[in-house]
Design an enzyme around this catalytic site. Structure first.
Site, PDB file in Angstrom:
ATOM      1  N   ARG A   8     -10.357  -0.541  14.876  1.00  0.00           N
ATOM      2  CA  ARG A   8     -10.184   0.311  13.715  1.00  0.00           C
ATOM      3  C   ARG A   8     -11.084  -0.317  12.661  1.00  0.00           C
ATOM      4  O   ARG A   8     -12.279  -0.398  12.874  1.00  0.00           O
ATOM      5  CB  ARG A   8      -8.688   0.316  13.328  1.00  0.00           C
ATOM      6  CG  ARG A   8      -8.271   1.478  12.489  1.00  0.00           C
ATOM      7  CD  ARG A   8      -6.775   1.461  12.186  1.00  0.00           C
ATOM      8  NE  ARG A   8      -6.354   0.255  11.466  1.00  0.00           N
ATOM      9  CZ  ARG A   8      -5.119   0.072  10.980  1.00  0.00           C
ATOM     10  NH1 ARG A   8      -4.199   1.002  11.144  1.00  0.00           N
ATOM     11  NH2 ARG A   8      -4.801  -1.016  10.321  1.00  0.00           N
TER      12      ARG A   8
ATOM     13  N   MET B  87      11.006  24.673   3.862  1.00  0.00           N
ATOM     14  CA  MET B  87      10.366  23.876   2.809  1.00  0.00           C
ATOM     15  C   MET B  87      11.372  23.155   1.919  1.00  0.00           C
ATOM     16  O   MET B  87      11.230  21.967   1.630  1.00  0.00           O
ATOM     17  CB  MET B  87       9.462  24.772   1.957  1.00  0.00           C
ATOM     18  CG  MET B  87       8.628  23.992   0.946  1.00  0.00           C
ATOM     19  SD  MET B  87       7.680  25.048  -0.135  1.00  0.00           S
ATOM     20  CE  MET B  87       6.573  25.841   1.028  1.00  0.00           C
TER      21      MET B  87
ATOM     22  N   LYS C 294       0.846  -1.206   0.000  1.00  0.00           N
ATOM     23  CA  LYS C 294       0.000   0.000   0.000  1.00  0.00           C
ATOM     24  C   LYS C 294       0.878   1.251   0.000  1.00  0.00           C
ATOM     25  O   LYS C 294       2.093   1.174   0.232  1.00  0.00           O
ATOM     26  CB  LYS C 294      -0.904  -0.029   1.229  1.00  0.00           C
ATOM     27  CG  LYS C 294      -0.158  -0.043   2.560  1.00  0.00           C
ATOM     28  CD  LYS C 294      -1.074  -0.469   3.715  1.00  0.00           C
ATOM     29  CE  LYS C 294      -0.325  -0.460   5.038  1.00  0.00           C
ATOM     30  NZ  LYS C 294      -1.112  -1.076   6.124  1.00  0.00           N
TER      31      LYS C 294
ATOM     32  N   TYR D 138      14.400  30.417  10.293  1.00  0.00           N
ATOM     33  CA  TYR D 138      13.138  31.081  10.627  1.00  0.00           C
ATOM     34  C   TYR D 138      12.896  31.107  12.132  1.00  0.00           C
ATOM     35  O   TYR D 138      13.199  30.138  12.840  1.00  0.00           O
ATOM     36  CB  TYR D 138      11.969  30.340   9.976  1.00  0.00           C
ATOM     37  CG  TYR D 138      11.840  30.548   8.486  1.00  0.00           C
ATOM     38  CD1 TYR D 138      11.885  31.824   7.917  1.00  0.00           C
ATOM     39  CD2 TYR D 138      11.649  29.461   7.637  1.00  0.00           C
ATOM     40  CE1 TYR D 138      11.752  32.003   6.542  1.00  0.00           C
ATOM     41  CE2 TYR D 138      11.505  29.633   6.269  1.00  0.00           C
ATOM     42  CZ  TYR D 138      11.561  30.903   5.725  1.00  0.00           C
ATOM     43  OH  TYR D 138      11.415  31.075   4.376  1.00  0.00           O
TER      44      TYR D 138
END
Ligand SMILES: *Cc1c(COP(=O)(O)O)cnc(C)c1O
Length: 382
Positions: A149, A324, A51, A271
């Site tokens: 689940r 980023m 998956k 930052y």
């Protein structure tokens, strides 16, 4: 567990000079990991969980390699992933863990894709669709044994199993469940879930049963039943906190050093100025950030527990915020580093587990979020 040969030097020669980041995936190792897990689980069969694009490594490359290694049963999460798997290996048995949505039964039937049925209403819909189309594609029954689940609640499962008008219309090929705490062999839920699974599978004595994923396999033979379902371990992951799976790492991620600068004591980096140099420091800026799957959480506290990268075998701490496209690391201990050098984000001395832990997450998340911008080099798999 040596991975020094992942990304053999020959790769460097064939890389475009413009490459900022490199994801090396060793397909031969994935095949070897499957063979090793299959031998470990024998006489139980060994499926493969592919998956999420084979845990981010590329289902189009991984699935054919596993098929060639001898794997015949594949588990995916979604219908689209199953279509891809069937396209790559038409004869493969493909199960969709997320089950069959309302009104999508015909599509499963027409492609021979097997749903993992996880509720009584899904059972009823699937039975009706098989009857309507006079077609019986096998399905798996997923019984919940405590994960809460997906899965048919245990008591409902016992009731539904006694409805012959329902069950006679479904070709049940597998009865399965999923463990909640298998990464910890001392956890009492393991035994509890196994005992509940025993009760459920006794209703289907002639049907194959499956309980264990990568970590559950390591709990011992009583957890293997007829089929094991490893995913993470195929990709070199060590899912258990206590036992080692007989597998080797398969990925290496290298990124370019773009700049190396000295900053004076008192200067801040990145930052929000979260990191301040207490002494004169050398800072390297790397060509990858959170958009490439390097978690922002890897910025970490300034106590050595945060993220690191490996430069020429030296672990260098991530300093300041991961942004980023860029990450800054303190390289005073690897002072010879130059722009154009490579830094390993994941490598021979930096496992996916360690990267995950240092970012406050798990190796699974690191693997499945590796970015699309990396140049991908596949090794082997011919
Ligand atoms: C994802 C998944 C697996 C594989 O788990 P790993 O820990 O990656 O081995 C097996 N079974 C089910 C139901 C799953 O959702």
């Amino acid at each position: 567990m040596a991975m020094t040969d992942i990304g053999a030097p020959r790769l460097a020669e064939t890389l475009p000079a413009t490459t900022n980041g490199l994801l090396i995936i060793d397909l031969d190792r994935i095949a070897a990991n499957w063979r090793s897990l299959a031998a470990f689980a024998a006489p139980a069969a060994c499926a493969a969980v592919v998956k999420a694009d084979a845990y981010g490594l590329g289902a189009d490359r991984v699935i054919p390699v596993l098929w060639q290694a001898g794997c015949r049963t594949f588990f995916v999460a979604t219908f689209d992933e199953a279509v891809q798997a069937k396209h790559l290996c038409p004869e493969a048995v493909v199960y969709v863990l997320n089950g069959v949505m309302t009104s999508s039964e015909a599509e499963f039937l027409s492609l021979g894709i097997r749903p993992v049925l996880s509720s009584v209403s899904q059972l009823e819909r699937w039975a009706r669709a098989c009857a309507d189309r006079r077609e019986r594609v096998p399905a798996a029954l997923h019984v919940d044994t405590g994960l809460n689940r997906l899965g048919i609640p245990h008591t409902e499962f016992l009731v539904a199993s006694q409805r012959p008008e329902l069950m006679s219309r479904i070709d049940v090929a597998l009865v399965m469940s999923h463990l909640a705490c298998a990464d910890d062999p001392t956890h009492p839920m393991n035994d509890g879930q196994r005992l509940r699974f025993e009760i459920a599978r006794r209703l289907w004595p002639a049907t194959a049963a499956s309980l264990a994923a990568s970590d559950g396999m390591l709990l011992g033979q009583p957890y293997h039943y007829d089929m094991v379902r490893p995913g993470y371990a195929l990709y070199g992951g060590q899912a258990s906190i206590a036992a080692a799976a007989p597998v080797n790492p398969v990925v290496r991620v290298r990124v370019k050093v773009l700049a190396v600068e000295d900053v004076p004591a008192g200067a801040t980096v990145g930052y929000s100025a979260t990191w301040r140099a207490s002494v004169p420091s050398r800072i390297a800026t790397l060509a990858a950030g959170y958009a490439d799957g390097l978690p922002r959480g890897a910025s970490g506290p300034d106590d050595g527990s945060g993220g690191v990268v490996s430069i020429a075998g030296v672990h260098c701490p991530i300093t300041g915020r991961v942004s980023m496209d860029l990450t800054t690391v303190e390289v005073t201990a690897a002072a010879a580093v130059r722009p154009g050098d490579w830094a390993d984000i994941i490598g021979p001395d930096l496992t996916i587990e360690e990267v995950g832990r240092r970012a406050g997450t798990i190796g699974y998340e690191i693997l499945t979020r590796l970015g699309r911008r990396f140049h991908r080099s596949y090794v082997g798999g011919a």
